[in-house]
Scaffold this motif. Structure first.
Motif, mmCIF file in Angstrom:
data_model
loop_
_atom_site.group_PDB
_atom_site.id
_atom_site.type_symbol
_atom_site.label_atom_id
_atom_site.label_comp_id
_atom_site.label_asym_id
_atom_site.label_seq_id
_atom_site.Cartn_x
_atom_site.Cartn_y
_atom_site.Cartn_z
ATOM 1 N N GLU A 49 107.305 -44.517 -28.989
ATOM 2 C CA GLU A 49 106.686 -44.561 -30.313
ATOM 3 C C GLU A 49 107.786 -44.494 -31.366
ATOM 4 O OE1 GLU A 49 103.199 -41.968 -30.953
ATOM 5 O OE2 GLU A 49 103.439 -41.420 -28.835
ATOM 6 N N VAL A 50 107.483 -45.004 -32.543
ATOM 7 C CA VAL A 50 108.416 -44.965 -33.665
ATOM 8 C C VAL A 50 107.688 -44.467 -34.899
ATOM 9 C CG1 VAL A 50 109.884 -46.346 -35.204
ATOM 10 C CG2 VAL A 50 109.816 -46.863 -32.745
ATOM 11 N N ILE A 51 108.353 -43.577 -35.602
ATOM 12 C CA ILE A 51 107.854 -43.099 -36.893
ATOM 13 C C ILE A 51 108.910 -43.415 -37.933
ATOM 14 C CG2 ILE A 51 107.306 -41.047 -38.265
ATOM 15 C CD1 ILE A 51 106.098 -39.821 -35.824
ATOM 16 N N PHE A 52 108.471 -43.933 -39.063
ATOM 17 C CA PHE A 52 109.368 -44.186 -40.185
ATOM 18 C C PHE A 52 109.207 -43.087 -41.222
ATOM 19 C CE2 PHE A 52 108.794 -48.616 -38.682
ATOM 20 C CZ PHE A 52 110.133 -48.925 -38.458
ATOM 21 N N ASN A 69 107.436 -33.646 -22.025
ATOM 22 C CA ASN A 69 108.315 -33.340 -23.135
ATOM 23 C C ASN A 69 108.304 -34.511 -24.098
ATOM 24 O OD1 ASN A 69 109.411 -31.117 -21.557
ATOM 25 N ND2 ASN A 69 110.581 -32.658 -20.467
ATOM 26 N N LEU A 70 108.387 -34.214 -25.374
ATOM 27 C CA LEU A 70 108.663 -35.260 -26.351
ATOM 28 C C LEU A 70 110.173 -35.413 -26.363
ATOM 29 C CD1 LEU A 70 107.148 -35.733 -29.851
ATOM 30 C CD2 LEU A 70 109.577 -36.055 -29.465
ATOM 31 N N HIS A 71 110.659 -36.571 -25.935
ATOM 32 C CA HIS A 71 112.093 -36.835 -25.900
ATOM 33 C C HIS A 71 112.457 -37.742 -27.064
ATOM 34 C CE1 HIS A 71 116.118 -37.233 -24.257
ATOM 35 N NE2 HIS A 71 116.053 -38.450 -24.772
ATOM 36 N N LEU A 72 113.229 -37.211 -27.985
ATOM 37 C CA LEU A 72 113.702 -37.983 -29.129
ATOM 38 C C LEU A 72 114.913 -38.784 -28.699
ATOM 39 C CD1 LEU A 72 113.776 -38.663 -32.173
ATOM 40 C CD2 LEU A 72 115.106 -36.551 -32.498
ATOM 41 N N GLU A 73 114.795 -40.098 -28.729
ATOM 42 C CA GLU A 73 115.900 -40.968 -28.345
ATOM 43 C C GLU A 73 116.805 -41.265 -29.528
ATOM 44 O OE1 GLU A 73 118.290 -43.416 -25.879
ATOM 45 O OE2 GLU A 73 116.831 -41.871 -25.425
ATOM 46 N N ASP A 74 116.214 -41.603 -30.654
ATOM 47 C CA ASP A 74 116.990 -41.981 -31.835
ATOM 48 C C ASP A 74 116.395 -41.364 -33.081
ATOM 49 O OD1 ASP A 74 118.680 -43.657 -30.372
ATOM 50 O OD2 ASP A 74 117.476 -45.442 -30.764
ATOM 51 N N LEU A 75 117.261 -40.891 -33.956
ATOM 52 C CA LEU A 75 116.867 -40.432 -35.278
ATOM 53 C C LEU A 75 117.964 -40.873 -36.232
ATOM 54 C CD1 LEU A 75 115.311 -37.166 -36.420
ATOM 55 C CD2 LEU A 75 117.380 -37.945 -37.560
ATOM 56 N N PHE A 76 117.570 -41.495 -37.336
ATOM 57 C CA PHE A 76 118.558 -41.961 -38.306
ATOM 58 C C PHE A 76 117.953 -41.932 -39.700
ATOM 59 C CE2 PHE A 76 120.934 -45.116 -40.739
ATOM 60 C CZ PHE A 76 122.244 -44.771 -40.420
ATOM 61 N N ILE A 100 113.379 -45.158 -45.293
ATOM 62 C CA ILE A 100 114.731 -44.621 -45.430
ATOM 63 C C ILE A 100 115.240 -44.009 -44.124
ATOM 64 C CG2 ILE A 100 114.585 -44.269 -47.905
ATOM 65 C CD1 ILE A 100 114.272 -41.272 -45.669
ATOM 66 N N GLY A 101 114.428 -44.059 -43.077
ATOM 67 C CA GLY A 101 114.847 -43.508 -41.798
ATOM 68 C C GLY A 101 113.809 -43.738 -40.728
ATOM 69 N N PHE A 102 114.188 -43.408 -39.493
ATOM 70 C CA PHE A 102 113.248 -43.590 -38.390
ATOM 71 C C PHE A 102 113.545 -42.623 -37.260
ATOM 72 C CE2 PHE A 102 116.419 -45.255 -35.746
ATOM 73 C CZ PHE A 102 115.929 -45.874 -34.609
ATOM 74 N N ALA A 103 112.573 -42.485 -36.391
ATOM 75 C CA ALA A 103 112.726 -41.744 -35.142
ATOM 76 C C ALA A 103 112.000 -42.526 -34.052
ATOM 77 C CB ALA A 103 112.140 -40.338 -35.259
ATOM 78 N N LEU A 104 112.653 -42.674 -32.908
ATOM 79 C CA LEU A 104 112.054 -43.311 -31.743
ATOM 80 C C LEU A 104 111.991 -42.258 -30.650
ATOM 81 C CD1 LEU A 104 112.688 -46.797 -30.311
ATOM 82 C CD2 LEU A 104 112.684 -44.836 -28.780
ATOM 83 N N LEU A 106 114.635 -52.640 -34.897
ATOM 84 C CA LEU A 106 115.930 -53.119 -34.415
ATOM 85 C C LEU A 106 117.014 -52.904 -35.471
ATOM 86 C CD1 LEU A 106 117.595 -54.358 -32.195
ATOM 87 C CD2 LEU A 106 116.839 -56.635 -32.972
ATOM 88 N N GLU A 107 116.681 -53.095 -36.722
ATOM 89 C CA GLU A 107 117.642 -52.847 -37.807
ATOM 90 C C GLU A 107 118.103 -51.390 -37.788
ATOM 91 O OE1 GLU A 107 117.540 -52.520 -42.662
ATOM 92 O OE2 GLU A 107 116.245 -54.019 -41.713
ATOM 93 N N TYR A 108 117.172 -50.462 -37.601
ATOM 94 C CA TYR A 108 117.542 -49.049 -37.573
ATOM 95 C C TYR A 108 118.304 -48.677 -36.312
ATOM 96 C CZ TYR A 108 116.001 -47.443 -42.024
ATOM 97 O OH TYR A 108 115.932 -47.237 -43.373
ATOM 98 N N ILE A 109 117.998 -49.295 -35.197
ATOM 99 C CA ILE A 109 118.777 -49.078 -33.976
ATOM 100 C C ILE A 109 120.213 -49.518 -34.222
ATOM 101 C CG2 ILE A 109 119.106 -49.872 -31.594
ATOM 102 C CD1 ILE A 109 115.980 -49.979 -31.421
ATOM 103 N N ARG A 110 120.389 -50.635 -34.872
ATOM 104 C CA ARG A 110 121.738 -51.135 -35.170
ATOM 105 C C ARG A 110 122.466 -50.244 -36.171
ATOM 106 N NH1 ARG A 110 119.730 -57.330 -35.135
ATOM 107 N NH2 ARG A 110 120.166 -57.740 -32.933
#
Length: 158
Positions: free
Chosen positions: A52-55, A80-87, A63-67, A18-22
């Protein structure tokens, strides 16, 4: 020398997710749109296994994440692997970590036999668009639409 590693998120990481989403929402000037809760993330990511989430970690520090999650393509009759968030945290950018995280996700897609790796990007985010194009990604010409909240309920009730 810095070492970049990756780890899958576990249920105890819900607050960190949630911190990374924000963080991402703040970067996109969309913080007011975040209504996600730890409870909902736990339910959908860990209980129902819908994402799924990978840090990404530098020397053991996140230092980052991908959902990401699966979608289905009728044209190729495969998932398909759909990447929703990357930061990646701003102070860690420019080190190749975003590219490394995308490479990790591409590896997952290949290893699992998925047909495609896809994501969306806000049209104003030129640095990210240029970055994705430099990786060989193809920019599609379609628009993304969505319904949420009252609009979703209204259509469902019509």
């Amino acid at each position: 020398m810095s070492e970049l590693t990756f780890r899958n998120a576990c249920e105890e990481d819900v607050a960190l997710i949630l911190e990374y989403i924000r963080k991402l929402a703040a970067y996109e000037n969309r913080s007011d749109e975040v209504i996600a809760t730890e409870e909902d993330l736990k339910k959908w990511i860990f209980d129902k296994k819908q994402a799924e989430v990978i840090f990404a970690l530098e020397n053991g520090k996140v230092i980052g994440f991908a959902l990401f999650f699966l979608s289905f393509s009728t044209y190729i009759s495969n998932v398909n692997l759909h990447l929703e968030d990357l930061f990646i945290d701003p102070e860690y950018r420019g080190k190749g970590y975003g590219r490394a995280l995308l490479k990790k996700l591409a590896g997952i897609a290949v290893e699992r036999g998925y047909g495609r790796f896809e994501w969306t990007c806000l049209s104003w985010n030129r640095p990210s668009i240029d970055f994705y194009l430099s990786l060989g990604a193809k920019q599609k010409d379609w628009n993304v639409f969505h319904l949420t909240g009252d609009e979703l309920k209204k259509l469902a009730d019509d």
